[in-house]
Design an enzyme around this catalytic site. Structure first.
Site, mmCIF file in Angstrom:
data_model
loop_
_atom_site.group_PDB
_atom_site.id
_atom_site.type_symbol
_atom_site.label_atom_id
_atom_site.label_comp_id
_atom_site.label_asym_id
_atom_site.label_seq_id
_atom_site.Cartn_x
_atom_site.Cartn_y
_atom_site.Cartn_z
ATOM 1 N N HIS A 363 3.170 8.083 5.960
ATOM 2 C CA HIS A 363 2.346 7.839 4.779
ATOM 3 C C HIS A 363 1.853 9.107 4.100
ATOM 4 O O HIS A 363 1.071 9.006 3.148
ATOM 5 C CB HIS A 363 1.123 6.997 5.158
ATOM 6 N N LYS A 554 -11.422 5.119 -4.893
ATOM 7 C CA LYS A 554 -10.502 5.424 -3.795
ATOM 8 C C LYS A 554 -11.154 6.452 -2.883
ATOM 9 O O LYS A 554 -12.199 7.026 -3.212
ATOM 10 C CB LYS A 554 -9.168 5.943 -4.317
ATOM 11 N N ARG A 555 -10.536 6.684 -1.743
ATOM 12 C CA ARG A 555 -11.025 7.688 -0.793
ATOM 13 C C ARG A 555 -11.195 9.038 -1.502
ATOM 14 O O ARG A 555 -10.378 9.429 -2.327
ATOM 15 C CB ARG A 555 -10.017 7.813 0.358
ATOM 16 N N LYS A 560 -6.685 13.790 -4.530
ATOM 17 C CA LYS A 560 -6.842 12.608 -5.381
ATOM 18 C C LYS A 560 -7.579 12.952 -6.672
ATOM 19 O O LYS A 560 -7.613 12.161 -7.612
ATOM 20 C CB LYS A 560 -7.553 11.497 -4.613
ATOM 21 N N THR A 661 -1.832 2.187 -3.598
ATOM 22 C CA THR A 661 -1.756 0.758 -3.905
ATOM 23 C C THR A 661 -2.858 0.346 -4.877
ATOM 24 O O THR A 661 -2.758 -0.698 -5.504
ATOM 25 C CB THR A 661 -1.860 -0.098 -2.625
ATOM 26 N N LYS A 665 -3.065 -2.649 -7.881
ATOM 27 C CA LYS A 665 -4.141 -3.636 -8.005
ATOM 28 C C LYS A 665 -4.760 -3.612 -9.398
ATOM 29 O O LYS A 665 -5.031 -4.663 -9.993
ATOM 30 C CB LYS A 665 -5.208 -3.376 -6.944
#
Length: 817
Positions: A363, A554-555, A560, A661, A665
């Site tokens: 991942h 998100k995390r 990110k 993901t 969504k």
């Protein structure tokens, strides 16, 4: 569907209420005049559980009788979300349960909101695992999960003075009605000790793991109900327990405190997810956790297998095990240990079964996430496994020497052992070598995987590598979390999309239908109003549902790039207060958790909160900009934020995000994506059309080139006045009055630190693209048409599709309904 049928037993309102009355009186011991809302919720869950357990037993019987192959998913985390609402949704019992709730004077949504999310996961890895379990059951596939039953999970995030504070998440403060304890199937797990040799039955010298400590893994089964209730698989979670309450020998010797301390230390193994591993004790606990999971799971699978087949020789024909990232990589060594030491197979027999049984999903490309464990630590904690890993490596290296006699560099890179101080075991290499399948989770990720850390393994074993692009379950992320939009879709194209998401294609002609567009807008506005109410309650920030909602949930991690988004907020603020620019109304919403020991990520959270406070309070802004960081992100919060988003931030540094993901969504719920060509964004662009997504920034190849030396962030600082103004604000106390240069570490990383995640490199294209998105939003009609096309064309990203690919191409399992 208004009633559920499990094994021919329909449940109507009268049957549900009768079951609840029984549970309230005889399980919870409540008098009629003392029943609380929490009691009603628990009684409903207990009554539904009886039917669900019947379905789980029937599913087990059906799978056993079929005698076919079964799949088992090993994951260190599962981010499940609330169980009551998901179970009711998949059973099709919403109307029945709503009427039963009203019988006791409550609305069903009130019961839902009281339930605590199971704290068994953190981010995308755990949520993906939960989606996969839902799809396995919905598709009628014989597939089950294995994990750890964490008492406290990760942590509950509290924001104090803008800072993330971690407090225990006591999600099991009341016994969960969805966890079924199976003490009769507890499993011993060995630790520490040493390896000795004794004469075997055939006169050979055999290794024995002796002088061990051990603990017990107590299993809890959590039913996984497929849509329609025909298949109920299970997620088996293990809790660590001492072999007894405490060591009586120590107690009788007078060391009473140590006797109890020993028990407490043992049970720490299943207390929290991802214990802090910046200290040696944390590293040891984390290694023990990972071994505890795989040892319990392997022993449990073999127990079940031998009950039916009485031989391990056919294990690979009947069992497929999928390793969800490197955390369960010790499965390779544990399965070898059990086959060698307990069932006395030869090395070649054990290795053939192990490779044929195991498959590995990678991942991440981040080096720090490709786990490595020090040899010294493994030798102390699991000495027999280290010995087996060395033997696997020795045989592998000897084979490579014969094939590539002049390539010591190849041997060094592919070895399971990384030489150095300290010497370490490379867990990703162990997983790749010990598995028959290695897959990435998006096309770009799989391609980069084969060019970077796995390049040598790909050249050695090209047929082993494949791609399985991630997916999400529409039952949770549309049917359940966005009921108004789901009802609209069903009204216009029927319910087939619930189990075949590509049927959403039938919505395409409706993108130009005035009535559908009007009702689509109504659903979005209702969701935005619900989110605005939540933000007011949790953050004391008022936001206007008529304004564009720009959401990044998100995390928290530097790659990110929540920081890049925060820089765009600072830029918009400065354009108003310093340049007098008429910036269009815009609401920034952030959510996500940082790892407790991740200093820079936690500093970014503090920056976001401080900037938001300044922006929200400045009269010069006049309400045109609003911002909030919504604390304690988890599934139940995501179910409110995602349906309300207008603009979805998927802005990771290109080449760093494996798939994502959240991007799927948000698009499924009608948000437009702003993102880089990273992870699954590339495939989403292909699916929805380049004109229906906002793409900006460097490509993965360009990022690699920039990181190799082509990027000059210090030059960018001096040449671009907007960047310079923002960085100078970070070096000052503008957003932290009285606290000096609190954000200097961020400014230093952006400039002198090389801007490793390309925030400055991508800044201008990002802000320009976002400005265009905001302008398009306020232009009106075309935005709505494009949002509808996102929903219509996102169907390929269902986890049902992903699981079919795993089942057909890796696991070789077939549906049993």
């Amino acid at each position: 569907m208004d009633t559920a049928e499990i094994q021919g037993q329909a449940m109507d309102e009268a049957a549900l209420i009768a079951g609840m009355e029984d549970a309230l009186r005889y399980t919870l011991g409540r008098r009629d005049d003392e029943v609380s809302r929490a009691d009603v919720r628990r009684a409903m869950a207990m009554t539904l559980r009886r039917r669900v357990v019947d379905g789980m037993v029937a599913t087990d019987d059906r799978q056993t009788a079929a005698g076919g192959k079964q799949a088992f998913y090993f994951s260190i985390e599962y981010l499940l979300g609330r169980m009551l609402d998901n179970t009711i949704t998949n059973l099709g019992l919403h109307e029945v349960c709503r009427n039963a709730a009203q019988h006791y004077g409550y609305e069903l949504d009130q019961l839902y909101s009281d339930e605590t999310d199971p704290s068994l996961g953190n981010g995308g890895l755990g949520r993906l695992a939960a989606c996969f379990l839902d799809s396995l059951a919905t598709l009628g596939l014989p597939g089950h999960g294995y994990g750890i039953n964490y008492e406290f999970g990760l942590f509950r995030q509290v924001i104090q003075n803008g800072l993330q504070v971690e407090v225990p998440d006591r999600w099991m403060h009341a016994d969960s009605p969805w966890l079924i304890r199976r003490s009769d199937q507890a499993i011993p797990v060995l630790l520490y000790g040493r390896v000795d040799y004794m004469d075997g039955h055939n006169g050979d010298r055999r290794p024995y793991w002796v002088d061990c400590s051990w603990l017990m893994g107590v299993p809890y089964d959590m039913p996984v109900v497929g849509y329609g209730g025909k298949t109920v698989n299970r997620l088996r979670l293990f809790e660590a327990k001492a072999q007894d309450d405490f060591d009586m020998a120590i107690f009788n010797a007078g060391d009473y405190v140590h006797a109890v301390e020993q028990r407490v230390s043992t049970e720490t193994v299943s207390k929290v997810l991802y214990p802090e591993d910046t200290v040696e004790a944390g590293k040891e606990l984390r290694l023990i956790q990972e071994y505890f999971l795989v040892s319990c799971a392997i022993q449990d699978i073999l127990r079940r297998h031998l009950k039916q087949y009485e031989t391990v020789s056919n294990l690979a024909d009947k069992t497929a095990i999928q390793l969800n990232d490197t955390h369960p990589a010790l499965t390779v060594a544990e399965l070898m240990r059990v086959l060698l030491d307990i069932y006395s197979l030869t090395w070649d027999e054990a290795w053939e079964i192990t490779q044929a049984t195991l498959a590995y999903t990678n991942h991440t490309l981040l080096p720090e996430a490709l786990e490595k464990w020090s040899v010294d630590l493994m030798e102390r904690v699991i000495p027999r496994h280290l010995q087996i890993i060395y033997e696997i490596n020795h045989r592998f290296m000897e084979d490579l020497k014969l094939r590539f006699p002049d390539r010591p560099d190849l041997l060094s890179r592919t070895s399971l052992i990384e030489e150095g101080m300290p010497k370490q075991v490379r867990m990703a290499n162990l997983a790749m070598l010990g598995s028959h399948s290695v897959n990435g989770v998006a096309k770009l990720h799989s391609e980069l995987q084969q060019k970077t850390f796995a390049a040598d393994y790909f050249k050695l074993f090209p047929d082993r590598f494949n791609n399985k692009t991630n997916g999400i379950t529409q039952r949770r992320w549309l049917l359940k979390s966005n009921p108004q939009l789901a009802a609209l879709i069903t009204d216009r194209i029927g319910p087939a999309w619930i189990t075949d998401l590509e049927r959403l294609r039938d919505l395409e002609p409706l993108a130009d239908d005035p009535d559908f567009r009007h009702r689509f807008i109504d659903a979005k506005q209702a969701n935005k109003t619900a989110l605005a109410d939540l933000v007011q309650r949790r953050c004391s920030v008022t936001i206007d549902p008529a304004v564009l909602f720009d959401v990044q949930a998100k995390r928290i991690h530097e790659y990110k790039r929540q920081l890049l988004n925060a820089l765009s907020l600072i830029d918009a603020y400065l354009r108003i207060v310093e340049d007098g620019e008429d910036v269009q109304p815009h609401t920034w919403l952030f959510a996500g958790k940082s790892a407790p020991g991740y200093y820079m990520a936690k500093l970014i959270i503090k920056l976001i909160n401080d900037v938001a406070e300044r922006v929200n309070a400045d009269p010069k802004v006049d309400g045109r900009l609003r911002a909030a960081f919504v604390p304690d992100y988890k599934v139940s919060l995501a179910e409110v934020m995602i349906p309300a988003a207008d603009l979805s931030e998927q802005i990771s540094t290109a080449g760093f995000e494996a798939s994502g993901t959240g991007n799927m969504k948000f698009a499924l719920n009608g948000a437009m994506t702003i993102g880089t060509l990273d992870g699954a964004n590339i495939e989403i662009r292909e699916a929805v059309g380049a004109e229906n997504i906002y793409i900006f920034g460097l490509t993965s190849d360009e990022v690699a080139e920039m990181r190799a030396g082509a990027h000059n962030p210090w030059g960018a600082y001096h040449m671009d006045w907007r960047i310079k103004r923002i960085v100078n604000a970070l070096w000052s106390d503008r957003f932290c009055p009285g606290h000096g240069s609190m954000y200097a570490p961020i400014a230093d990383a952006l400039t002198h630190g090389g801007d490793p995640y390309m925030c400055l490199a991508d800044f201008n294209t990002y802000v320009t693209t976002k400005d265009q998105a905001v302008a398009d939003y306020y232009d009106g009609g075309d935005w709505v048409r494009r949002a509808i096309l996102n929903v219509a064309r996102i169907g390929v990203f269902s986890s049902d599709r992903t699981i079919r690919e795993y089942a057909d191409q890796i696991w070789k399992i077939t549906p049993l309904v």
